[in-house]
Structure formats: structure tokens, C-alpha cells
Motif scaffolding. Structure first.
Motif, PDB file in Angstrom:
ATOM      1  N   ARG A  36       0.836  -1.205   0.000  1.00  0.00           N
ATOM      2  CA  ARG A  36       0.000   0.000   0.000  1.00  0.00           C
ATOM      3  C   ARG A  36       0.872   1.256   0.000  1.00  0.00           C
ATOM      4  O   ARG A  36       0.574   2.246  -0.668  1.00  0.00           O
ATOM      5  CB  ARG A  36      -0.942  -0.010   1.203  1.00  0.00           C
ATOM      6  CG  ARG A  36      -1.917   1.158   1.216  1.00  0.00           C
ATOM      7  CD  ARG A  36      -2.809   1.142   2.446  1.00  0.00           C
ATOM      8  NE  ARG A  36      -3.815   0.089   2.371  1.00  0.00           N
ATOM      9  CZ  ARG A  36      -3.847  -0.980   3.148  1.00  0.00           C
ATOM     10  NH1 ARG A  36      -2.893  -1.151   4.062  1.00  0.00           N
ATOM     11  NH2 ARG A  36      -4.802  -1.880   3.027  1.00  0.00           N
ATOM     12  N   ASP A  37       1.973   1.206   0.739  1.00  0.00           N
ATOM     13  CA  ASP A  37       2.884   2.345   0.793  1.00  0.00           C
ATOM     14  C   ASP A  37       3.582   2.581  -0.547  1.00  0.00           C
ATOM     15  O   ASP A  37       4.036   3.697  -0.828  1.00  0.00           O
ATOM     16  CB  ASP A  37       3.939   2.129   1.881  1.00  0.00           C
ATOM     17  CG  ASP A  37       3.331   2.049   3.277  1.00  0.00           C
ATOM     18  OD1 ASP A  37       2.219   2.597   3.457  1.00  0.00           O
ATOM     19  OD2 ASP A  37       3.948   1.448   4.171  1.00  0.00           O
ATOM     20  N   GLU A  38       3.677   1.535  -1.382  1.00  0.00           N
ATOM     21  CA  GLU A  38       4.297   1.660  -2.699  1.00  0.00           C
ATOM     22  C   GLU A  38       3.282   1.967  -3.793  1.00  0.00           C
ATOM     23  O   GLU A  38       3.643   2.117  -4.959  1.00  0.00           O
ATOM     24  CB  GLU A  38       5.021   0.358  -3.069  1.00  0.00           C
ATOM     25  CG  GLU A  38       6.159  -0.037  -2.147  1.00  0.00           C
ATOM     26  CD  GLU A  38       6.824  -1.332  -2.581  1.00  0.00           C
ATOM     27  OE1 GLU A  38       6.729  -1.673  -3.787  1.00  0.00           O
ATOM     28  OE2 GLU A  38       7.434  -2.002  -1.736  1.00  0.00           O
ATOM     29  N   GLY A  39       2.001   2.035  -3.417  1.00  0.00           N
ATOM     30  CA  GLY A  39       0.962   2.257  -4.414  1.00  0.00           C
ATOM     31  C   GLY A  39       0.641   1.030  -5.234  1.00  0.00           C
ATOM     32  O   GLY A  39       0.103   1.133  -6.335  1.00  0.00           O
ATOM     33  N   LYS A  40       0.947  -0.163  -4.702  1.00  0.00           N
ATOM     34  CA  LYS A  40       0.680  -1.422  -5.391  1.00  0.00           C
ATOM     35  C   LYS A  40      -0.390  -2.211  -4.647  1.00  0.00           C
ATOM     36  O   LYS A  40      -0.606  -2.033  -3.450  1.00  0.00           O
ATOM     37  CB  LYS A  40       1.946  -2.289  -5.478  1.00  0.00           C
ATOM     38  CG  LYS A  40       2.962  -1.864  -6.515  1.00  0.00           C
ATOM     39  CD  LYS A  40       4.085  -2.893  -6.566  1.00  0.00           C
ATOM     40  CE  LYS A  40       5.053  -2.615  -7.700  1.00  0.00           C
ATOM     41  NZ  LYS A  40       6.118  -3.661  -7.783  1.00  0.00           N
ATOM     42  N   THR A  41      -1.046  -3.124  -5.384  1.00  0.00           N
ATOM     43  CA  THR A  41      -2.030  -4.043  -4.808  1.00  0.00           C
ATOM     44  C   THR A  41      -1.456  -5.448  -4.810  1.00  0.00           C
ATOM     45  O   THR A  41      -0.759  -5.847  -5.746  1.00  0.00           O
ATOM     46  CB  THR A  41      -3.326  -4.018  -5.637  1.00  0.00           C
ATOM     47  OG1 THR A  41      -3.877  -2.704  -5.604  1.00  0.00           O
ATOM     48  CG2 THR A  41      -4.348  -5.003  -5.096  1.00  0.00           C
ATOM     49  N   LEU A  42      -1.753  -6.208  -3.769  1.00  0.00           N
ATOM     50  CA  LEU A  42      -1.345  -7.611  -3.711  1.00  0.00           C
ATOM     51  C   LEU A  42      -2.386  -8.465  -4.419  1.00  0.00           C
ATOM     52  O   LEU A  42      -3.581  -8.377  -4.135  1.00  0.00           O
ATOM     53  CB  LEU A  42      -1.205  -8.070  -2.262  1.00  0.00           C
ATOM     54  CG  LEU A  42      -0.805  -9.544  -2.063  1.00  0.00           C
ATOM     55  CD1 LEU A  42       0.608  -9.790  -2.571  1.00  0.00           C
ATOM     56  CD2 LEU A  42      -0.921  -9.948  -0.593  1.00  0.00           C
ATOM     57  N   HIS A  43      -1.929  -9.306  -5.346  1.00  0.00           N
ATOM     58  CA  HIS A  43      -2.813 -10.220  -6.077  1.00  0.00           C
ATOM     59  C   HIS A  43      -2.707 -11.603  -5.434  1.00  0.00           C
ATOM     60  O   HIS A  43      -1.623 -12.185  -5.383  1.00  0.00           O
ATOM     61  CB  HIS A  43      -2.417 -10.301  -7.547  1.00  0.00           C
ATOM     62  CG  HIS A  43      -2.492  -8.985  -8.254  1.00  0.00           C
ATOM     63  ND1 HIS A  43      -3.638  -8.521  -8.859  1.00  0.00           N
ATOM     64  CD2 HIS A  43      -1.555  -8.008  -8.424  1.00  0.00           C
ATOM     65  CE1 HIS A  43      -3.418  -7.340  -9.387  1.00  0.00           C
ATOM     66  NE2 HIS A  43      -2.160  -7.001  -9.136  1.00  0.00           N
ATOM     67  N   THR A  44      -3.814 -12.115  -4.909  1.00  0.00           N
ATOM     68  CA  THR A  44      -3.783 -13.431  -4.263  1.00  0.00           C
ATOM     69  C   THR A  44      -4.539 -14.460  -5.087  1.00  0.00           C
ATOM     70  O   THR A  44      -5.524 -14.146  -5.758  1.00  0.00           O
ATOM     71  CB  THR A  44      -4.376 -13.385  -2.841  1.00  0.00           C
ATOM     72  OG1 THR A  44      -5.755 -13.036  -2.904  1.00  0.00           O
ATOM     73  CG2 THR A  44      -3.611 -12.401  -1.968  1.00  0.00           C
ATOM     74  N   TYR A  45      -4.068 -15.707  -5.002  1.00  0.00           N
ATOM     75  CA  TYR A  45      -4.666 -16.833  -5.713  1.00  0.00           C
ATOM     76  C   TYR A  45      -4.948 -17.936  -4.706  1.00  0.00           C
ATOM     77  O   TYR A  45      -4.061 -18.346  -3.956  1.00  0.00           O
ATOM     78  CB  TYR A  45      -3.736 -17.337  -6.809  1.00  0.00           C
ATOM     79  CG  TYR A  45      -3.305 -16.244  -7.758  1.00  0.00           C
ATOM     80  CD1 TYR A  45      -4.175 -15.759  -8.737  1.00  0.00           C
ATOM     81  CD2 TYR A  45      -2.048 -15.671  -7.648  1.00  0.00           C
ATOM     82  CE1 TYR A  45      -3.785 -14.734  -9.590  1.00  0.00           C
ATOM     83  CE2 TYR A  45      -1.649 -14.661  -8.496  1.00  0.00           C
ATOM     84  CZ  TYR A  45      -2.525 -14.195  -9.462  1.00  0.00           C
ATOM     85  OH  TYR A  45      -2.138 -13.173 -10.295  1.00  0.00           O
ATOM     86  N   SER A  46      -6.177 -18.381  -4.699  1.00  0.00           N
ATOM     87  CA  SER A  46      -6.612 -19.397  -3.743  1.00  0.00           C
ATOM     88  C   SER A  46      -7.239 -20.569  -4.483  1.00  0.00           C
ATOM     89  O   SER A  46      -8.107 -20.368  -5.347  1.00  0.00           O
ATOM     90  CB  SER A  46      -7.628 -18.808  -2.764  1.00  0.00           C
ATOM     91  OG  SER A  46      -7.089 -17.706  -2.053  1.00  0.00           O
ATOM     92  N   TYR A  47      -6.793 -21.755  -4.146  1.00  0.00           N
ATOM     93  CA  TYR A  47      -7.357 -22.963  -4.739  1.00  0.00           C
ATOM     94  C   TYR A  47      -8.615 -23.372  -3.969  1.00  0.00           C
ATOM     95  O   TYR A  47      -8.631 -23.411  -2.737  1.00  0.00           O
ATOM     96  CB  TYR A  47      -6.324 -24.086  -4.719  1.00  0.00           C
ATOM     97  CG  TYR A  47      -6.893 -25.470  -4.572  1.00  0.00           C
ATOM     98  CD1 TYR A  47      -7.622 -26.054  -5.607  1.00  0.00           C
ATOM     99  CD2 TYR A  47      -6.709 -26.187  -3.394  1.00  0.00           C
ATOM    100  CE1 TYR A  47      -8.160 -27.326  -5.458  1.00  0.00           C
ATOM    101  CE2 TYR A  47      -7.234 -27.459  -3.241  1.00  0.00           C
ATOM    102  CZ  TYR A  47      -7.959 -28.024  -4.274  1.00  0.00           C
ATOM    103  OH  TYR A  47      -8.489 -29.269  -4.124  1.00  0.00           O
ATOM    104  N   VAL A  48      -9.684 -23.665  -4.702  1.00  0.00           N
ATOM    105  CA  VAL A  48     -10.913 -24.206  -4.117  1.00  0.00           C
ATOM    106  C   VAL A  48     -11.279 -25.471  -4.902  1.00  0.00           C
ATOM    107  O   VAL A  48     -10.887 -25.626  -6.058  1.00  0.00           O
ATOM    108  CB  VAL A  48     -12.076 -23.187  -4.165  1.00  0.00           C
ATOM    109  CG1 VAL A  48     -11.760 -21.984  -3.284  1.00  0.00           C
ATOM    110  CG2 VAL A  48     -12.366 -22.740  -5.592  1.00  0.00           C
ATOM    111  N   PRO A  49     -12.009 -26.404  -4.293  1.00  0.00           N
ATOM    112  CA  PRO A  49     -12.321 -27.670  -4.971  1.00  0.00           C
ATOM    113  C   PRO A  49     -13.135 -27.473  -6.247  1.00  0.00           C
ATOM    114  O   PRO A  49     -13.801 -26.451  -6.439  1.00  0.00           O
ATOM    115  CB  PRO A  49     -13.119 -28.438  -3.912  1.00  0.00           C
ATOM    116  CG  PRO A  49     -12.706 -27.854  -2.618  1.00  0.00           C
ATOM    117  CD  PRO A  49     -12.456 -26.400  -2.898  1.00  0.00           C
ATOM    118  N   ALA A  50     -13.081 -28.483  -7.083  1.00  0.00           N
ATOM    119  CA  ALA A  50     -13.785 -28.447  -8.368  1.00  0.00           C
ATOM    120  C   ALA A  50     -15.295 -28.423  -8.158  1.00  0.00           C
ATOM    121  O   ALA A  50     -15.824 -28.912  -7.152  1.00  0.00           O
ATOM    122  CB  ALA A  50     -13.391 -29.673  -9.195  1.00  0.00           C
TER     123      ALA A  50
END
Length: 646
Positions: free
Chosen positions: A285-299
Motif C-alpha cells: 500500500r505504501d508503494e501504491g501497489k495491490t497484492l494479487h492473491t490466488y486461492s485454490y478451491v475444490p472443483a
């Protein structure tokens, strides 16, 4: 991030063009922003560089320092740059733009073969020291980056991967049966106790926490460094331990955000990845960037068969973390229609070895693909957190209190933990007593059925290689390590060079394939040493297991995640569900395996036939973690790998 390679002629003759060209051609599969080679007399160095950090943009690798007679190729991201600048007296004006490779070269100029002791980060590098006529290289303390080598006659060669070494003219591609036997017989995820071995007889690897020296026609490996703290931490209050934890963990996370591209992270419903994401999102946030998260969920269509104390779908907890933390762009990926079976050949291409983690293989690969598609340079994980930041078996600590007869504290903790965990008092007491007095738990009980190793490896192959006897001599039993003390198990896991080899191979080769550098703050050496230095009692306190991270992340994580002790996530529970549409094909290939004499020399085809006959058709999803079913998949993976030698 770089794919590196090199050749040294031990007889002093000029390095041949054919060797270098073959190695570089074998590395063309890896993404690169820049490709360069350098040759001087008996030495060839080559590099395919992917620019990840701001300082690496435009970096020239191999880098040659003619004034000091040194040249380097490196695959490195250093995390203690400020400390190194100070120790090396680097002028202020040169610091911001200095690539990590040049910084390593400065460290070698000052400290020589002791240079790796001063480096913190993920690295593999090789330096040609013309003055002393030697090659010097090293691999980081926990083995996050790979470095392989081979020697044939008067030719020594090294590379990030095995393929360049096997591609050189005259290179032999022979199976290392001792490696394969251990791969099959070791019940845990790593491959071999021989930390310098690979599946190929003539290809070796530099182990984690080791340097390599090639001089006077000889190859030497030198161990360096330690994860042990200099002293145990003794602070005045719980609050001081929590603040100390936040300080060291914050620095470990922040130092891994150094990229001119996007920053991504894997996010489960637990403490480790949640803490990494929380600290990272705040810093970004201090760098003006967003964190992109990836989460696995069942089929889709999967019915969760796991018990009430577990869940295959952690999305409720993942979303709670993303909402609470903020500055997160979260994605939930079910990889519908993707099967572990369909990706076996791709994984064999990536890893260059057989593998055991097929239950999670499809989403690990898929997350890297997603991160690459969003131009991420770094993919954060919390993979080693169970043994560092979130370690803390409450029953073990309570057993110590029982043995030491600290009744008042034990009863207070007992009541709090029982309420938090939702467990009956008599049941909890029995767990504590068995932990405190192990002999009580050894009465009665029958023999367990065969595990995956006994089902997998052919008895004749096991007998010929004496693999089970060798493993027993190294205190590795049929169900894993024979060490019982959780404190010692924790240290064994983190210091284990074989585990480092396994983790480093997947991290390195996925990064080279997709151009995204996997980084784990929970295995930063500074974090590991800090966690080892904290008194055991800090890890189970106030009725909480994993107590230190739970207390230290107040305000960083939502309470439904931070204080959750009743439900645990189970990854990969849907793998059988995913392969059911292709079960007939899987069964047919296993029957081909059983009819192949080359496979029968290694794999227990009798067990495969028995398992297929007992199933009488497709298995049920709730059988996902039965040893015989997992044996079938591992057999198929090994079979496909073996066919690459024919």
C-alpha cells in the motif's frame, strides 16, 4: 532470475563452442529478457536472464570484472542488501542500481570462499577466478535455487537444470537406481538422502548450504552457515515477544517484495499464508501497489467428504482474510476440468524428475500460470510456516508441564484449550498423558497395514539395493522419521538438506518455466533463527496452539482465522474426483505398466494388479488418501519417467 550454465576445461584447453551451444539450446525453453555468453580460454559462461528486480533491468550476465580477473553468472535475489552495502563500504551513489550479481562478486572479493556466510536470500551462483584458476559457486542456506554439475574426463560443467548437462556432446543419460530406490522407499515428500544425487547417474547437485570449488582438476564441496541462533531469546513480557516477532517477520516479507512488476501470493485459509498476505498488502500500500492473491478451491460438483473438524473448501476463511486485510485483489480458482493425471508429462518436463505431490500438482502449476498472466514478478508463499512462525503443538507443551508437575499452569491451560478446541476433557487428558509418558501409548494395538513405499517398490529391487535397511540406519522408518520430540522434528525438517533439494527444485523450475519467482518469508534464515530462539512456552499459551503467531497477528488477521482451532483445511481432497472421467484411461495405462518388463524391474506390479482387482472399477472420492490409491498414481508417474530412458 536466471538460467545459468558453464563449462571449465580441466586440462586448460579452450572451452569448446559445441558444449556451450548445446547447453544454451537446452535452456531455450525458459523465459528470458536477455541472453548472453562469455568465453575466456578454458571457461564458458552462459545466462538466460529474466529481469525481476528493479536493479536487474539491463543487467549483463555473465558479468566480467577484468580489473580483478573475475566473472560471474548468478541466479540470485538477495534480501540483506543494506547490510551488505554497509559491510562492503559500497558508495551511496552506487547502491540503488547495483544488481545482485555484482554485489555477490564484491562479497567474494572481500571474503573469498566465506562470502556465502554473509548472504541472505535465494541464490545460486558460479564465479570464475582467473587469478587463482578456479571456479567457485554456492547455493543458498535453504536451497531455494538449484545448481547441478557433471564431470566427464577433462570437462566440468554446471547448470541451473539437468537438461543442459545431458545435452552436451558425449553426455550419458543413465538411470541412478540408488536414487530411484530411495525415491520410492522414503515415505515423506523428499526424494533421496544422498543430497548430491539426482535420477541421472552422471549428474549431481550442489546441496543447500554448500559451496563448490573446482581447482587443480578436483571438485570439492564445502558446507557453510547455520540456522541455529547465537543465543536464546529472553524478553520481559509476552508483548515483547509479539513485537519482536512482528519486526523480524515484517522485514522478511518486505525484503521479498522487490520487483518492478506485480506482486502475487498464494492464500489459503490458514495462518501462514494469511500472515504473509497481511504484512505484504500493508507494505505494498505504501508503494501504491495491490497484492494479487490466488486461492485454490475444490472443483465444481465435488462433495466434501472430509470430517467435521476439516474442510476441503477454505474459501470462507480466505475471503475473511482478504476483506480484513484490504489492498488485496483476490481470485478463487477451482481449475474445473483439470486433472493431476493430465499434467504428468508437463510436470516431468518441468522438474526433470518424478514427483510425489500429484494431489496438489494441478493447482500449484495453475497458480504460477495465473500469476504469470498478471505480470507478477514475485509469488509469495508461507510454505515452511508450520515449522517456523506457526509452529506450536499445545499437547507437547502441556505434557512438559505435566512432567514438571506445574499443576496450576497446566490446569489453567487445560481448561482454556479444551474450550477453544471444543474437545472433551478426558480425551484431551489422554493425549497429554501419552505425550508425557510415551510408554503408555505402546500397549496393545495391531500392526498397521503396508504404507505407500511397501506397496510401490518391487521387493526384488528393494532387496537388491538394500534400501529399507539403509533408511533404517539413517533413522527413517516406514511411516517417516523415527524422531519423536516435536522440537527436534521441527529442527530436522528445517535443516534437512534433502527437503531443501525437493523444495528448491519445484520453486526454481516453476519460476524458470513461468517467469515468476516463488518466495517464502517463513523460511527466511532470520525468521528461522528467531523462531528457534523463542522459548517453547511462547508457542502454546492462553489455551492456544501456535500461540505466538495468533497473538502477534491481532489486527492483522480476522479472528475467525486467527483464533480458529476447530477446523483445518485439507488440500488436494478432490484429486480422485478430478480423475474419475479419465479412470478408464488410467486403468488401461496401469495394465500396460504391469505388462512391461522394464517397469516390473522397479515397480511392484503385483500390488498394482491386486489394487485394480479390489477396486473393481472406479474408486470413490472419499478414498483419496488411501495408500493403495496414491500408490497407483505414483506408479504411473514413475513409469512415465522410466520410459524417457528407453
Amino acid at each position: 532470475m536466471s538460467a545459468i550454465a558453464g563449462v571449465l576445461r580441466l586440462d586448460g584447453q579452450p572451452a569448446g563452442y559445441e558444449d556451450g551451444a548445446a547447453m544454451m539450446a537446452a535452456m531455450e525453453r525458459y523465459e528470458a529478457d536477455d541472453v548472453r555468453t562469455w568465453t575466456d580460454g578454458p571457461v564458458f559462461l552462459g545466462c538466460r536472464a529474466k529481469w525481476i528486480t528493479p536493479e536487474s533491468v539491463g543487467e549483463r550476465l555473465p558479468f566480467h570484472d577484468p580489473a580483478n580477473g573475475l566473472a560471474i553468472v548468478s541466479d540470485a535475489m538477495l534480501d540483506n542488501r543494506r547490510e551488505l552495502f554497509r559491510l562492503l563500504d559500497v558508495p551511496q551513489g552506487l547502491r540503488a542500481g547495483m544488481p545482485d550479481g555484482e554485489l555477490i562478486l564484491l562479497a567474494y572479493r572481500k571474503w573469498g570462499r566465506s562470502a556465502p556466510d554473509y548472504l541472505i536470500g535465494d541464490f545460486a551462483f558460479v564465479i570464475w577466478d582467473e587469478t587463482n584458476r578456479l571456479l567457485f559457486g554456492a547455493r543458498d542456506l535453504l536451497g531455494h535455487r538449484c545448481l547441478y554439475y557433471s564431470q566427464s574426463g577433462e570437462r566440468f560443467a554446471f547448470a541451473t537444470a539437468m537438461a543442459p548437462l545431458l545435452a552436451m556432446p558425449g553426455a550419458a543419460k543413465a538411470l541412478n537406481e540408488a536414487w530411484l530406490a530411495e525415491f520410492m522407499a522414503i515415505p515423506e515428500m523428499y526424494e533421496s538422502t544422498d543430497v548430491g544425487a539426482t535420477p541421472y547417474r552422471n549428474v549431481h547437485q550442489v546441496p543447500p548450504a554448500h559451496a563448490i570449488v573446482v581447482a587443480d582438476g578436483r571438485v570439492s564441496l564445502l558446507g557453510y552457515g547455520s540456522l541455529e541462533p547465537k543465543e536464546m531469546l529472553r524478553l520481559k513480557s509476552d508483548g515483547e515477544y509479539e513485537e519482536a516477532f512482528r519486526d523480524v517477520f515484517r522485514e522478511a516479507v518486505k525484503s521479498r517484495l522487490r520487483t518492478h512488476r506485480q506482486v502475487a501470493a498464494t492464500l489459503s485459509g490458514g495462518l501462514d499464508s494469511g500472515a504473509v498476505a497481511s504484512f505484504a498488502a500493508r507494505a505494498l500500500r505504501d508503494e501504491g501497489k495491490t497484492l494479487h492473491t490466488y486461492s485454490y478451491v475444490p472443483a465444481g460438483g465435488f462433495e466434501d467428504w472430509t470430517p467435521a473438524s476439516a474442510t476441503a473448501d477454505e474459501s470462507l476463511y480466505m475471503k475473511a482474510t482478504a476483506r480484513h486485510v484490504g489492498n488485496i485483489s483476490d481470485r478463487y480458482l477451482d481449475f474445473d476440468g483439470v486433472s493431476p493425471m493430465a499434467q504428468i508429462d508437463e510436470w516431468l518436463d518441468i522438474l526433470e524428475t518424478p514427483y510425489k505431490f500429484f494431489e496438489n500438482s494441478f493447482w500449484l502449476k495453475g497458480v504460477h500460470e495465473q500469476a504469470a498472466g498478471q505480470d507478477a514478478g514475485v509469488l509469495l508463499t508461507g510454505a515452511r510456516g508450520n515449522f517456523t512462525v506457526s509452529w506450536g503443538p499445545a499437547v507437547y507443551v502441556y505434557a512438559r508441564l505435566l512432567r514438571e508437575m506445574k499443576w496450576v499452569r497446566l490446569m489453567r491451560e487445560f481448561q482454556l484449550y479444551r474450550a477453544n478446541k471444543g474437545i472433551g476433557g478426558s480425551r484431551l487428558l489422554s493425549f497429554i498423558c501419552r505425550e508425557a509418558f510415551p510408554a503408555l501409548g505402546k500397549r496393545g494395538g495391531g500392526e498397521a497395514g503396508p504404507g505407500i513405499p511397501e506397496l510401490l517398490i518391487h521387493p526384488d529391487f528393494a532387496a537388491r539395493t538394500r534400501v529399507f535397511a539403509k533408511l533404517r540406519d539413517q533413522r527413517i522408518g516406514p511411516n517417516g522419521t523415527l524422531i519423536d520430540d516435536p522440537v527436534e522434528v521441527r529442527k530436522e525438517k528445517l535443516k534437512s538438506l534433502p527437503v531443501g533439494n525437493k523444495n528448491g527444485a519445484s520453486a526454481t523450475k516453476l519460476s524458470l518455466r513461468y517467469g515468476v519467482w516463488e518466495r517464502d518469508p517463513t523460511s527466511d534464515p532470520r525468521v528461522v533463527r528467531f523462531c528457534f530462539s523463542v522459548p517453547v512456552e511462547q508457542y502454546a499459551k492462553g489455551g492456544l496452539d501456535r500461540a505466538l503467531i495468533r497473538r502477534a497477528t491481532k489486527h492483522y488477521l480476522p479472528d475467525e482465522v486467527r483464533l480458529n482451532q476447530r477446523v483445518r483445511g485439507v488440500q488436494g481432497a478432490d484429486w480422485v474426483h478430478r480423475i474419475l472421467p479419465a479412470w478408464t484411461m488410467l486403468e488401461r495405462e496401469l495394465q500396460q505398466l504391469c505388462a512391461d518388463p522394464a517397469a516390473e524391474a522397479y515397480l511392484h506390479t503385483g500390488r498394482i494388479r491386486e489394487t485394480l482387482a479390489a477396486l473393481g472399477g472406479a474408486p470413490r472420492p472419499e478414498h483419496a488418501f488411501r495408500p493403495e490409491l496414491r500408490m497407483l498414481m505414483r506408479s504411473l508417474i514413475i513409469y512415465r519417467f522410466l520410459k524417457r530412458f528407453s
